[in-house]
Design a protein around this motif. Sequence first.
Motif, mmCIF file in Angstrom:
data_model
loop_
_atom_site.group_PDB
_atom_site.id
_atom_site.type_symbol
_atom_site.label_atom_id
_atom_site.label_comp_id
_atom_site.label_asym_id
_atom_site.label_seq_id
_atom_site.Cartn_x
_atom_site.Cartn_y
_atom_site.Cartn_z
ATOM 1 N N TRP A 80 0.877 -1.248 0.015
ATOM 2 C CA TRP A 80 0.091 0.060 -0.160
ATOM 3 C C TRP A 80 0.891 1.282 -0.101
ATOM 4 C CZ3 TRP A 80 -4.833 -0.318 -1.199
ATOM 5 C CH2 TRP A 80 -5.683 -1.455 -1.052
ATOM 6 N N GLY A 81 0.478 2.022 -0.700
ATOM 7 C CA GLY A 81 1.194 3.414 -0.778
ATOM 8 C C GLY A 81 1.174 4.107 -2.140
ATOM 9 N N GLU A 82 1.960 4.824 -2.526
ATOM 10 C CA GLU A 82 1.858 5.702 -3.928
ATOM 11 C C GLU A 82 2.416 5.045 -4.921
ATOM 12 O OE1 GLU A 82 1.719 10.197 -5.080
ATOM 13 O OE2 GLU A 82 0.804 10.065 -2.993
ATOM 14 N N GLY A 83 3.050 4.077 -4.488
ATOM 15 C CA GLY A 83 3.884 3.266 -5.611
ATOM 16 C C GLY A 83 5.350 2.936 -5.502
ATOM 17 N N GLY A 84 5.622 3.091 -4.090
ATOM 18 C CA GLY A 84 7.048 2.813 -3.734
ATOM 19 C C GLY A 84 7.462 1.562 -3.642
ATOM 20 N N ALA A 85 8.231 1.016 -3.123
ATOM 21 C CA ALA A 85 8.607 -0.337 -3.111
ATOM 22 C C ALA A 85 7.736 -1.308 -2.256
ATOM 23 C CB ALA A 85 10.162 -0.494 -2.494
ATOM 24 N N GLY A 86 7.582 -2.463 -2.609
ATOM 25 C CA GLY A 86 6.527 -3.323 -1.936
ATOM 26 C C GLY A 86 7.463 -3.685 -0.545
ATOM 27 N N LYS A 87 6.770 -4.222 0.488
ATOM 28 C CA LYS A 87 7.492 -4.679 1.576
ATOM 29 C C LYS A 87 8.521 -5.738 1.292
ATOM 30 C CE LYS A 87 3.714 -3.465 4.838
ATOM 31 N NZ LYS A 87 2.767 -2.763 3.586
ATOM 32 N N GLY A 88 9.566 -5.528 1.917
ATOM 33 C CA GLY A 88 10.650 -6.638 1.678
ATOM 34 C C GLY A 88 11.216 -6.708 0.318
ATOM 35 N N ASN A 89 11.111 -5.652 -0.395
ATOM 36 C CA ASN A 89 11.560 -5.714 -1.918
ATOM 37 C C ASN A 89 11.975 -4.277 -2.218
ATOM 38 O OD1 ASN A 89 12.243 -6.496 -4.573
ATOM 39 N ND2 ASN A 89 10.229 -7.422 -5.083
ATOM 40 N N GLU A 90 12.842 -3.898 -1.303
ATOM 41 C CA GLU A 90 13.381 -2.248 -1.630
ATOM 42 C C GLU A 90 13.934 -2.099 -2.924
ATOM 43 O OE1 GLU A 90 14.083 -4.278 0.728
ATOM 44 O OE2 GLU A 90 12.662 -3.129 2.403
ATOM 45 N N LYS A 91 14.233 -3.171 -3.716
ATOM 46 C CA LYS A 91 14.901 -2.918 -4.854
ATOM 47 C C LYS A 91 13.802 -2.727 -6.280
ATOM 48 C CE LYS A 91 19.260 -5.219 -3.633
ATOM 49 N NZ LYS A 91 20.246 -6.263 -4.115
ATOM 50 N N LYS A 92 12.704 -2.994 -6.077
ATOM 51 C CA LYS A 92 11.654 -3.376 -7.086
ATOM 52 C C LYS A 92 10.461 -2.289 -6.631
ATOM 53 C CE LYS A 92 9.726 -6.809 -10.186
ATOM 54 N NZ LYS A 92 9.580 -8.066 -10.326
ATOM 55 N N SER A 93 10.103 -1.436 -7.440
ATOM 56 C CA SER A 93 8.818 -0.463 -6.948
ATOM 57 C C SER A 93 7.536 -1.329 -7.688
ATOM 58 C CB SER A 93 8.964 0.729 -7.395
ATOM 59 O OG SER A 93 8.893 0.839 -9.031
ATOM 60 N N MET A 94 6.491 -0.905 -7.215
ATOM 61 C CA MET A 94 5.175 -1.573 -8.039
ATOM 62 C C MET A 94 5.177 -0.953 -9.522
ATOM 63 S SD MET A 94 2.342 -1.815 -5.470
ATOM 64 C CE MET A 94 2.332 -0.051 -4.998
ATOM 65 N N LEU A 95 5.933 0.383 -9.760
ATOM 66 C CA LEU A 95 5.648 0.974 -10.926
ATOM 67 C C LEU A 95 6.356 -0.039 -12.106
ATOM 68 C CD1 LEU A 95 4.721 3.299 -12.589
ATOM 69 C CD2 LEU A 95 6.651 4.460 -11.980
ATOM 70 N N ASP A 96 7.474 -0.426 -11.445
ATOM 71 C CA ASP A 96 8.563 -1.337 -12.381
ATOM 72 C C ASP A 96 7.801 -2.533 -12.589
ATOM 73 O OD1 ASP A 96 10.601 0.445 -11.943
ATOM 74 O OD2 ASP A 96 11.457 -0.665 -10.301
ATOM 75 N N CYS A 97 6.722 -2.923 -12.167
ATOM 76 C CA CYS A 97 5.977 -4.204 -12.204
ATOM 77 C C CYS A 97 4.615 -3.882 -13.071
ATOM 78 C CB CYS A 97 5.438 -4.757 -10.923
ATOM 79 S SG CYS A 97 6.839 -4.899 -9.813
ATOM 80 N N CYS A 98 4.460 -2.791 -13.628
ATOM 81 C CA CYS A 98 3.323 -2.555 -14.279
ATOM 82 C C CYS A 98 3.345 -2.662 -15.813
ATOM 83 C CB CYS A 98 2.854 -1.008 -14.051
ATOM 84 S SG CYS A 98 1.978 -0.729 -12.477
ATOM 85 N N ARG A 99 2.204 -3.278 -16.242
ATOM 86 C CA ARG A 99 2.294 -3.419 -17.821
ATOM 87 C C ARG A 99 0.796 -3.070 -18.386
ATOM 88 N NH1 ARG A 99 5.011 -7.216 -15.186
ATOM 89 N NH2 ARG A 99 7.285 -7.280 -15.631
ATOM 90 N N PRO A 100 0.901 -2.811 -19.760
ATOM 91 C CA PRO A 100 -0.500 -2.656 -20.182
ATOM 92 C C PRO A 100 -1.224 -3.963 -20.466
ATOM 93 C CG PRO A 100 1.193 -2.601 -22.088
ATOM 94 C CD PRO A 100 1.901 -2.770 -20.681
ATOM 95 N N LEU A 101 -2.636 -3.785 -20.713
ATOM 96 C CA LEU A 101 -3.270 -4.883 -21.024
ATOM 97 C C LEU A 101 -4.105 -4.521 -22.271
ATOM 98 C CD1 LEU A 101 -5.437 -5.678 -17.627
ATOM 99 C CD2 LEU A 101 -3.608 -6.949 -18.749
ATOM 100 N N LYS A 102 -4.423 -5.647 -23.168
ATOM 101 C CA LYS A 102 -4.943 -5.263 -24.371
ATOM 102 C C LYS A 102 -6.362 -5.938 -24.363
ATOM 103 C CE LYS A 102 -4.175 -6.300 -29.369
ATOM 104 N NZ LYS A 102 -3.321 -6.988 -30.312
ATOM 105 N N VAL A 103 -7.350 -4.930 -25.132
ATOM 106 C CA VAL A 103 -8.758 -5.703 -25.384
ATOM 107 C C VAL A 103 -9.041 -5.697 -26.609
ATOM 108 C CG1 VAL A 103 -11.180 -5.089 -24.972
ATOM 109 C CG2 VAL A 103 -9.511 -4.464 -23.112
ATOM 110 N N GLU A 104 -9.826 -6.889 -27.121
ATOM 111 C CA GLU A 104 -10.269 -7.103 -28.483
ATOM 112 C C GLU A 104 -11.526 -7.516 -28.593
ATOM 113 O OE1 GLU A 104 -6.644 -9.011 -31.044
ATOM 114 O OE2 GLU A 104 -6.805 -9.701 -29.037
ATOM 115 N N VAL A 105 -12.615 -7.089 -29.394
ATOM 116 C CA VAL A 105 -13.795 -7.442 -29.505
ATOM 117 C C VAL A 105 -14.328 -7.971 -30.840
ATOM 118 C CG1 VAL A 105 -16.232 -6.714 -29.255
ATOM 119 C CG2 VAL A 105 -14.693 -5.505 -27.791
ATOM 120 N N TRP A 106 -14.585 -8.884 -30.851
ATOM 121 C CA TRP A 106 -14.835 -9.736 -32.222
ATOM 122 C C TRP A 106 -16.384 -10.031 -32.524
ATOM 123 C CZ3 TRP A 106 -10.291 -11.027 -34.983
ATOM 124 C CH2 TRP A 106 -9.072 -10.424 -34.285
#
Length: 306
Positions: A240-266
């Motif tokens: 929880w927080g504004e996107g800082g490192a997760g607990k116990g994982n100071e070298k990796k921020s949540m922002l580093d873990c974010c990726r896009p998602l794709k939507v397709e409608v057929w």
Amino acid sequence: MASAHIFHPAPQPAYQATPGSILHPDKVFYRKLTSTADTPGSRHLLDSFTIPIRSGRAWTASAGSIVRLSTPEGPQVGDLNIWNLSNPRERFWAARTRQLHQSHVSTFDRLWSCLPFLRPMVTIIADSLADYGVDRWGGRCHDLLGTRCDPYVNKMLTGDDYDFHCHSNLTRAVLPWGLNEFDVHDVINVFQVTGLNGDGKYFMEPSPAKPGDFIEFFAEQPLLMALSTCPGGDLSAWGWGEGGAGKGNEKKSMLDCCRPLKVEVWSLTDEKVLEGWKEPETPRYRGMHGMGVPLGEKAGNQSSEQ
């Protein structure tokens, strides 16, 4: 003298359907829909877009169409809301879906709408992560146990304001459709692995999705759908927080873990594929919940004379 071990069978599921029930999907029909993905020209792409990280978007899907959500760049959790397009009071009901199927859903499971409608909104027809199964911690994929992250819990736990939780992303996404924050509801967390530990506490694990993984839904009715790309990304550094490192994982921020998602409608190019299918009906309950409701002046006079 050794005590005898008494065998107690596991409790039976509380919600069991009779043969022919709508809970039992026609697997032959839905497999036919799935196979159209491998047949050139059998599907027509109506809409396709990518939702950026920590954002949300809403779109429509007509009854009889197919919606595919995918992870084009790798693991990313998505929070999905669904409404009936004409009547947004009919919306996805996570708790009842969890009871009718299970805590985590996959191919041939359905996402059900709330009362008094209670009918399938979509049926899952394909899931590239169906083989994930149950991991060593008891975790499963495509979560119905939890719900969306929101700024209110974040404020309560951290004292910080943060505007791009899934609840906020979904709120912004539906505003152009005449909906607002009160219309945002409990979600299905696609591509998310969760479970309950030995103490009954909810836990989350990193998403196992790889680039190109997907889940496909068949729209059983005209729909408005909205998806948030969770600010926790793949949840490998959740905190929880504004996107800082997760607990116990100071070298990796949540922002580093974010990726896009794709939507397709057929849509399906051959309408014969849908022969025999029709939009599900609501249960035909015609009672009044035990309430005596006057039908007018005459009915009121009659009841007073009895």
